[in-house]
Design a protein around this motif. Sequence first.
Motif, PDB file in Angstrom:
ATOM      1  N   PRO A   1       1.047  -1.061   0.277  1.00 44.80           N
ATOM      2  CA  PRO A   1       0.230  -0.231   0.797  1.00 44.80           C
ATOM      3  C   PRO A   1       0.710   0.846   0.558  1.00 44.80           C
ATOM      4  O   PRO A   1       1.719   0.995   0.659  1.00 44.80           O
ATOM      5  CB  PRO A   1      -0.517  -0.171   1.523  1.00 44.80           C
ATOM      6  N   SER A   2       0.282   1.981  -0.806  1.00 40.49           N
ATOM      7  CA  SER A   2       1.965   3.275  -1.084  1.00 40.49           C
ATOM      8  C   SER A   2       0.932   4.910  -0.838  1.00 40.49           C
ATOM      9  O   SER A   2      -0.711   4.857  -1.430  1.00 40.49           O
ATOM     10  CB  SER A   2       2.239   3.162  -2.437  1.00 40.49           C
ATOM     11  N   PHE A   3       1.086   5.829  -0.205  1.00 41.36           N
ATOM     12  CA  PHE A   3       1.250   7.408  -0.497  1.00 41.36           C
ATOM     13  C   PHE A   3       1.753   7.523   0.187  1.00 41.36           C
ATOM     14  O   PHE A   3       1.978   8.085   1.354  1.00 41.36           O
ATOM     15  CB  PHE A   3      -0.591   7.051   0.461  1.00 41.36           C
ATOM     16  N   ASN A   4       2.570   8.742  -0.593  1.00 46.19           N
ATOM     17  CA  ASN A   4       3.371  10.203  -0.299  1.00 46.19           C
ATOM     18  C   ASN A   4       4.567   9.280   0.361  1.00 46.19           C
ATOM     19  O   ASN A   4       4.684  10.008   1.476  1.00 46.19           O
ATOM     20  CB  ASN A   4       2.495  10.872   0.405  1.00 46.19           C
TER      21      ASN A   4
ATOM     22  N   SER B   1      -9.751   4.358   0.529  1.00 51.37           N
ATOM     23  CA  SER B   1     -10.165   5.362   2.104  1.00 51.37           C
ATOM     24  C   SER B   1      -9.583   4.444   3.419  1.00 51.37           C
ATOM     25  O   SER B   1      -9.476   5.145   4.104  1.00 51.37           O
ATOM     26  CB  SER B   1     -11.868   4.437   2.829  1.00 51.37           C
ATOM     27  N   GLY B   2      -7.889   4.435   2.979  1.00 51.10           N
ATOM     28  CA  GLY B   2      -6.979   4.300   3.989  1.00 51.10           C
ATOM     29  C   GLY B   2      -6.302   2.801   3.560  1.00 51.10           C
ATOM     30  O   GLY B   2      -6.266   2.242   2.754  1.00 51.10           O
ATOM     31  N   GLN B   3      -4.691   2.528   4.291  1.00 51.95           N
ATOM     32  CA  GLN B   3      -3.957   1.795   4.256  1.00 51.95           C
ATOM     33  C   GLN B   3      -4.715   0.703   4.347  1.00 51.95           C
ATOM     34  O   GLN B   3      -4.564  -0.290   3.560  1.00 51.95           O
ATOM     35  CB  GLN B   3      -2.739   1.642   5.341  1.00 51.95           C
ATOM     36  N   THR B   4      -5.507   0.517   5.107  1.00 52.80           N
ATOM     37  CA  THR B   4      -6.617  -1.195   5.189  1.00 52.80           C
ATOM     38  C   THR B   4      -6.876  -1.451   3.599  1.00 52.80           C
ATOM     39  O   THR B   4      -7.170  -2.714   3.681  1.00 52.80           O
ATOM     40  CB  THR B   4      -7.028  -1.336   6.298  1.00 52.80           C
ATOM     41  N   ASP B   5      -7.597  -0.652   3.763  1.00 54.55           N
ATOM     42  CA  ASP B   5      -9.010  -0.447   2.560  1.00 54.55           C
ATOM     43  C   ASP B   5      -7.575  -1.181   1.248  1.00 54.55           C
ATOM     44  O   ASP B   5      -7.766  -1.995   0.138  1.00 54.55           O
ATOM     45  CB  ASP B   5      -9.539   0.577   1.501  1.00 54.55           C
ATOM     46  N   ALA B   6      -6.785  -0.365   0.960  1.00 55.15           N
ATOM     47  CA  ALA B   6      -5.500  -0.357  -0.132  1.00 55.15           C
ATOM     48  C   ALA B   6      -5.643  -1.877   0.301  1.00 55.15           C
ATOM     49  O   ALA B   6      -4.610  -2.519  -1.009  1.00 55.15           O
ATOM     50  CB  ALA B   6      -4.706   0.396  -0.066  1.00 55.15           C
TER      51      ALA B   6
ATOM     52  N   GLY C   1      -2.674   5.530  -3.173  1.00 50.12           N
ATOM     53  CA  GLY C   1      -3.651   6.157  -3.381  1.00 50.12           C
ATOM     54  C   GLY C   1      -3.512   7.529  -3.416  1.00 50.12           C
ATOM     55  O   GLY C   1      -3.965   8.197  -2.867  1.00 50.12           O
ATOM     56  N   LEU C   2      -3.375   7.640  -4.762  1.00 48.94           N
ATOM     57  CA  LEU C   2      -3.044   9.172  -6.042  1.00 48.94           C
ATOM     58  C   LEU C   2      -1.902  10.343  -4.716  1.00 48.94           C
ATOM     59  O   LEU C   2      -2.117  10.843  -3.996  1.00 48.94           O
ATOM     60  CB  LEU C   2      -4.214   9.581  -5.747  1.00 48.94           C
ATOM     61  N   SER C   3      -1.257   9.505  -4.409  1.00 53.72           N
ATOM     62  CA  SER C   3       0.191  10.424  -3.928  1.00 53.72           C
ATOM     63  C   SER C   3       0.744  11.495  -4.818  1.00 53.72           C
ATOM     64  O   SER C   3       0.595  11.451  -6.005  1.00 53.72           O
ATOM     65  CB  SER C   3       1.740   9.554  -3.873  1.00 53.72           C
ATOM     66  N   THR C   4       0.268  12.605  -4.080  1.00 56.76           N
ATOM     67  CA  THR C   4       0.997  14.148  -4.642  1.00 56.76           C
ATOM     68  C   THR C   4       2.625  14.698  -4.146  1.00 56.76           C
ATOM     69  O   THR C   4       2.613  14.929  -4.807  1.00 56.76           O
ATOM     70  CB  THR C   4       0.266  14.743  -3.534  1.00 56.76           C
ATOM     71  N   ASP C   5       3.063  13.888  -3.578  1.00 54.23           N
ATOM     72  CA  ASP C   5       4.154  13.519  -3.414  1.00 54.23           C
ATOM     73  C   ASP C   5       4.981  13.387  -5.193  1.00 54.23           C
ATOM     74  O   ASP C   5       4.859  13.310  -6.067  1.00 54.23           O
ATOM     75  CB  ASP C   5       5.168  13.205  -2.511  1.00 54.23           C
ATOM     76  N   ASN C   6       6.324  12.735  -4.691  1.00 53.82           N
ATOM     77  CA  ASN C   6       7.116  12.356  -6.199  1.00 53.82           C
ATOM     78  C   ASN C   6       7.083  10.798  -6.372  1.00 53.82           C
ATOM     79  O   ASN C   6       7.454   9.732  -6.807  1.00 53.82           O
ATOM     80  CB  ASN C   6       8.717  12.358  -6.031  1.00 53.82           C
TER      81      ASN C   6
ATOM     82  N   SER D   1     -12.169  -1.446   9.586  1.00 54.00           N
ATOM     83  CA  SER D   1     -12.121   0.113  10.485  1.00 54.00           C
ATOM     84  C   SER D   1     -10.943   0.340  11.354  1.00 54.00           C
ATOM     85  O   SER D   1     -11.176   1.419  12.185  1.00 54.00           O
ATOM     86  CB  SER D   1     -13.580  -0.784  11.169  1.00 54.00           C
ATOM     87  N   LEU D   2     -10.427  -0.620  11.333  1.00 55.32           N
ATOM     88  CA  LEU D   2      -9.063  -0.517  11.946  1.00 55.32           C
ATOM     89  C   LEU D   2      -7.970   0.367  11.660  1.00 55.32           C
ATOM     90  O   LEU D   2      -7.220   0.060  10.394  1.00 55.32           O
ATOM     91  CB  LEU D   2      -8.050  -1.974  13.000  1.00 55.32           C
ATOM     92  N   ARG D   3      -7.545   0.864  11.826  1.00 57.34           N
ATOM     93  CA  ARG D   3      -6.433   2.134  11.338  1.00 57.34           C
ATOM     94  C   ARG D   3      -4.723   1.563  11.622  1.00 57.34           C
ATOM     95  O   ARG D   3      -4.224   1.568  11.077  1.00 57.34           O
ATOM     96  CB  ARG D   3      -6.403   3.730  11.963  1.00 57.34           C
ATOM     97  N   TYR D   4      -5.189   1.291  13.243  1.00 54.58           N
ATOM     98  CA  TYR D   4      -3.449   0.492  13.961  1.00 54.58           C
ATOM     99  C   TYR D   4      -3.324  -0.556  13.750  1.00 54.58           C
ATOM    100  O   TYR D   4      -2.219  -1.287  13.293  1.00 54.58           O
ATOM    101  CB  TYR D   4      -3.147   1.669  14.629  1.00 54.58           C
TER     102      TYR D   4
END
Length: 257
Positions: A11-14, A66-71, A41-46, A175-178
Motif C-alpha cells: 500500500p502506497s501514499f506519499n 479509504s486508507g491503508q487497510t482498504d488498499a 492512493g493518488l500520491s501527491t509527492d514524487n 474499520s481498524l487504522r493501526y
Amino acid sequence: MDLPSISVITPSFNQGHFIRQTVESVLCQQYPKLDYTIIDGLSTDNTLSILETYKSQLRLIVEQDSGQTDAINKGLRSAQGEIVCWLNSDDYFLPGTLQAVGTYFAQHPSCLWLTGDCLIVDEEGTIIQQPIRYYKRLLRQLPVPVYLGLTNAVCQPATFWRRSIHAQLGYLDESLRYTMDYDWWLRLKSIQPPVVLARPLTAFRIHKDSKGGSEFSRQFEEDYAVLTKYTSNTLTRTAHRLHNTLINSIYRVLKKV
C-alpha cells in the motif's frame, strides 16, 4: 523442489523518500514466482514518478482509497500467489527473504502461516531499538496464546500466509487504522499457531511520519480493543492492559514525549 508463487502487496501514499528501496528490495529477491502489486492512493509527492519506472516489473494500481487497510485488501483480493503478505512502502525485505519463505512453505504443506524476525530501522536505515526487537524475539519463544494475548509480538512485514485462508477468514478489518495486523493474527491463530522463523526477514522503519512513530498511544488503545473482541478472560485482558501501559511509558521516554 516446486516453490509456491508469492504475492507481495505494497500500500502506497506519499512515501517517495522510501518507496524506491521498498520496491528494489522486492524485485532484487529474484524469486522465480513473484506477483508484486502496489496500490497507490493518488500520491501527491514524487512517489508516482518513481513507480512509473517499475511498471514493467509489477502491477501498479493508482486510485482513491479509504486508507491503508482498504488498499491492502484491494491487493489481497487481486493477488494470484499461493502465499501472500504485505510490505508497507517505508519497509523493506532483507536479501533471501522470499527464497527462505517459499522454501519453508514448499517443505511444509500443512503450514498456514509463518512469521520471522525483523530489524527496526530509522529514516536512514540505521538499526535502532534493539532491546525492543530482542524482547519481542523472546516473547515469540513463549506459547502463542501467551505472547499474542499479552501483546502483538508478531512482526507484520515478516509474516506470510496461504492465500487460500481468505476463503475462510475473509480479509482485513477496514474499520481498524493501526492494528489490522494484530486482528488478523488473532484470526489466523484461531485456526493454527504460526511457525516462527528465527532469522530476520525484513526491516521495519520508524520515522517522524509513520503511524507507529507518532501515534503510538492511539495504537495501544485500538490494540486493546482488538484483544477484547477475541477473549473475555479477565487475566489476559488485565495483563495486556498493564503491558500496554508499561510499553507506552517506555515509548514516551524513548521518544521524549
